[in-house]
Enzyme design. Structure first.
Site, PDB file in Angstrom:
ATOM      1  N   ASN A  12      23.546-103.681 -35.565  1.00 44.22           N
ATOM      2  CA  ASN A  12      23.559-102.806 -34.388  1.00 44.22           C
ATOM      3  C   ASN A  12      22.111-102.728 -33.913  1.00 44.22           C
ATOM      4  OD1 ASN A  12      23.745-100.765 -32.531  1.00 44.22           O
ATOM      5  ND2 ASN A  12      24.575 -99.236 -33.937  1.00 44.22           N
ATOM      6  N   LYS A  19      19.920-101.634 -37.021  1.00 45.20           N
ATOM      7  CA  LYS A  19      20.686-101.102 -38.146  1.00 45.20           C
ATOM      8  C   LYS A  19      21.563-102.214 -38.709  1.00 45.20           C
ATOM      9  CE  LYS A  19      20.791 -96.469 -36.277  1.00 45.20           C
ATOM     10  NZ  LYS A  19      21.418 -95.688 -35.229  1.00 45.20           N
ATOM     11  N   ARG A  98      27.373-105.100 -32.688  1.00 42.65           N
ATOM     12  CA  ARG A  98      27.771-104.059 -31.740  1.00 42.65           C
ATOM     13  C   ARG A  98      27.132-104.400 -30.392  1.00 42.65           C
ATOM     14  NH1 ARG A  98      26.611 -97.639 -32.093  1.00 42.65           N
ATOM     15  NH2 ARG A  98      27.928 -97.092 -30.340  1.00 42.65           N
ATOM     16  N   HIS A 186      31.179 -95.671 -26.695  1.00 45.33           N
ATOM     17  CA  HIS A 186      31.586 -95.146 -28.016  1.00 45.33           C
ATOM     18  C   HIS A 186      32.977 -95.641 -28.428  1.00 45.33           C
ATOM     19  CE1 HIS A 186      28.671 -91.557 -27.345  1.00 45.33           C
ATOM     20  NE2 HIS A 186      28.099 -92.454 -28.121  1.00 45.33           N
ATOM     21  N   HIS A 213      33.253 -87.164 -29.680  1.00 42.72           N
ATOM     22  CA  HIS A 213      32.196 -87.875 -30.415  1.00 42.72           C
ATOM     23  C   HIS A 213      30.884 -87.182 -30.033  1.00 42.72           C
ATOM     24  CE1 HIS A 213      30.096 -91.603 -31.982  1.00 42.72           C
ATOM     25  NE2 HIS A 213      29.143 -90.985 -31.293  1.00 42.72           N
ATOM     26  N   LEU A 214      30.395 -86.316 -30.928  1.00 45.46           N
ATOM     27  CA  LEU A 214      29.212 -85.515 -30.611  1.00 45.46           C
ATOM     28  C   LEU A 214      28.064 -85.903 -31.541  1.00 45.46           C
ATOM     29  CD1 LEU A 214      31.025 -82.043 -30.288  1.00 45.46           C
ATOM     30  CD2 LEU A 214      30.712 -83.809 -28.532  1.00 45.46           C
ATOM     31  N   GLY A 215      27.128 -86.679 -31.013  1.00 51.93           N
ATOM     32  CA  GLY A 215      25.969 -87.112 -31.800  1.00 51.93           C
ATOM     33  C   GLY A 215      24.732 -86.991 -30.927  1.00 51.93           C
ATOM     34  N   ARG A 246      19.743 -86.898 -22.795  1.00 56.70           N
ATOM     35  CA  ARG A 246      20.372 -87.341 -21.540  1.00 56.70           C
ATOM     36  C   ARG A 246      21.066 -86.170 -20.854  1.00 56.70           C
ATOM     37  NH1 ARG A 246      23.835 -92.071 -23.958  1.00 56.70           N
ATOM     38  NH2 ARG A 246      22.538 -92.062 -25.819  1.00 56.70           N
ATOM     39  N   ASP A 288      17.297 -82.289 -31.204  1.00 52.46           N
ATOM     40  CA  ASP A 288      18.061 -82.291 -32.446  1.00 52.46           C
ATOM     41  C   ASP A 288      18.886 -81.008 -32.552  1.00 52.46           C
ATOM     42  OD1 ASP A 288      18.753 -82.009 -35.197  1.00 52.46           O
ATOM     43  OD2 ASP A 288      17.217 -83.500 -35.678  1.00 52.46           O
ATOM     44  N   ILE A 334      26.961 -84.354 -34.971  1.00 58.82           N
ATOM     45  CA  ILE A 334      27.202 -82.927 -34.712  1.00 58.82           C
ATOM     46  C   ILE A 334      28.655 -82.581 -35.031  1.00 58.82           C
ATOM     47  CG2 ILE A 334      27.198 -81.126 -32.941  1.00 58.82           C
ATOM     48  CD1 ILE A 334      25.046 -82.814 -31.426  1.00 58.82           C
ATOM     49  N   ASN A 337      29.287 -82.442 -38.808  1.00 63.37           N
ATOM     50  CA  ASN A 337      28.445 -81.614 -39.689  1.00 63.37           C
ATOM     51  C   ASN A 337      28.158 -80.198 -39.214  1.00 63.37           C
ATOM     52  OD1 ASN A 337      27.790 -83.736 -41.662  1.00 63.37           O
ATOM     53  ND2 ASN A 337      26.837 -84.713 -39.892  1.00 63.37           N
ATOM     54  N   GLU A 384      31.511 -96.803 -37.256  1.00 60.77           N
ATOM     55  CA  GLU A 384      31.542 -97.918 -36.294  1.00 60.77           C
ATOM     56  C   GLU A 384      31.275 -99.247 -36.989  1.00 60.77           C
ATOM     57  OE1 GLU A 384      29.028 -95.151 -34.596  1.00 60.77           O
ATOM     58  OE2 GLU A 384      29.600 -95.583 -32.526  1.00 60.77           O
TER      59      GLU A 384
END
Ligand code: ADP
Length: 403
Positions: A12, A19, A98, A186, A213-215, A246, A288, A334, A337, A384
């Site tokens: 990725n 990654k 990816r 995503h 999808h909350l990151g 963003r 963050d 997010i 966690n 993913e």
């Protein structure tokens, strides 16, 4: 001596990071064994390699000087050498990548060929900040190891099932026809989360699900009977809910105003919307979510509240696109966690029949809904990389069967 076992490398590649994960195929393609993973961060300035085992033990670390840090060829070769040196007895048989954009025509993962690479190059204008970086390692590998099988997996592909009405903007038809429409992103995460739900809650998974999808990047997806019906990200990864840096959706009139009254140009606007807005912009403190949650500064609270307000609003919009809601799912950094964020979003959706059990929510349990709610709520960790490995094996199997 045992013969070498085949393993699958997943890459990725982003603007400043690479990654990687390595999987070994198991009896069926769904149950892959994760072996090692890691990343090179700081590409371009001070690159640093870190790797860990499947049980999160640190396995390796390396740093490069400033000059070498920009050489993607050297960095990628280091990853390959490290994987080969660490997993002695295993052999990389294919690489899955990816790729952010597959346009309107690439609705499923594909084996990389020169023709496909040309097609992906043509999509660069649709994702100029990501696509070139995604494609760079494919090119390097194709040149160095022409025999190595490579598979491209697209973040847009899962959304290819959406009806035209969900994909269209109210712009002149000619612009829509040339591809100015909503693609969604995503997709590999939504695909994986949907597959997990199909395994664990098959009846519900065939219903109407909203996945949040909350990151660092965040979006929502309406999934009906396992297929994407709508999503909050659109033409670009800027649309929808606010993210780390963003803006998410804003009135396009704001951009016209900034151009006209503040004389902002393209570069300044791109920087504002991609890097200076979202949680960071609203709070002035951090991008963050964990930092903001732990802060008592009113500006941090304002950013958290705005995020939850916009996510909850988008859940209702997604439900409308499916004519109802049978389950709500949280995933990514997010979503997986943060009990606080899930609770704040659920509170705003009580009118829809959403409510979480505080004990289950606190422990990030699989099902976190309160007893007897109309809409059950789940936490499903995304993966993913595993999705890409599954697709890599499947696509290669198909291409061998048809050869
Ligand atoms: P990316 O989109 O880069 O893959 P992730 O999915 O890893 O990002 O999500 C990163 C976000 O998740 C960060 O905002 C981080 O603060 C947040 N996060 C991770 N753990 C927690 C936690 N325990 N509480 C709140 N937020 C968390």
């Amino acid at each position: 001596m045992r013969s070498k076992q085949g393993v699958y490398l997943v890459l990725n590649a982003g603007s400043s990071s690479l990654k990687f994960s390595v999987f070994r195929a198991a009896a069926n393609v769904v149950e892959l064994e994760a072996l090692v993973s890691g990343q090179i961060s700081g590409i371009g300035s001070s690159a640093r390699f870190q790797a860990k085992s499947a049980d999160r033990r640190p396995l390796g670390e390396h740093r490069w000087d400033d000059k070498e840090s920009a050489c993607r060829d050297t960095l990628l070769q280091y990853v390959l050498d490290w994987v080969n040196g660490t997993l002695i007895g295993d052999e990389i048989v294919a690489v899955g990548h990816r790729i952010v954009h597959g346009g309107l025509s690439l609705g499923k993962p594909m084996r990389v060929t020169p023709t496909l690479l040309d097609e992906l190059d043509r999509l660069v204008p649709l994702a100029p900040l990501h696509q070139p970086h995604n494609l760079a390692p494919i090119r390097i590998l194709a040149q160095k190891f022409p025999e190595l099988a490579q598979v491209a997996c697209f973040d847009t592909a899962f959304h290819s099932t959406q009806p035209a009405i969900a994909r269209s903007y109210a712009l002149p038809r000619a612009l829509t026809d040339e591809g100015i429409c909503s693609y969604g992103f995503h997709g590999l995460s939504y695909d994986y989360v949907t597959s997990r739900l199909m395994e664990r809650q098959p009846e519900l998974a065939h219903g109407r699900i909203v996945i949040c999808h909350l990151g660092n990047g965040s979006s929502l997806c309406a999934v009906k009977d396992g297929r994407s019906m709508d999503t909050s990200m659109g033409f670009s990864a800027l649309n929808g809910v606010p993210m780390g840096t963003r803006s998410g959706s804003i009135d396009p009139g704001v951009i016209l105003y900034l151009m006209r009254e503040k004389k902002m140009g393209y570069a300044e606007l791109e920087d504002l919307l991609y890097r200076k807005s979202g949680l960071l912009g609203v709070s002035g403190i951090s991008n963050d979510m964990k930092v903001l949650q732990d802060s008592e500064d009113p500006a941090a609270r304002a950013a958290v509240e705005l995020f939850c307000h916009r996510v909850a609003r988008e859940v209702a919009a997604m439900a409308t696109s499916m004519g109802g809601l049978d389950a709500l799912v949280f995933t990514a950094g997010i979503g997986e966690n943060s009990p606080e964020i899930r609770a704040l979003i659920a509170e705003r959706l009580a009118w829809l029949g959403v409510s979480v059990d505080s004990g289950a929510n606190r422990t990030n349990a699989f099902e976190i809904s309160a007893a007897d709610v109309r809409v059950p709520v789940f936490v499903v960790p995304t993966n993913e990389e595993k999705m890409i490995a599954r697709y890599t094996i499947t696509v290669l199997g198909e291409s061998m069967a048809s050869a």
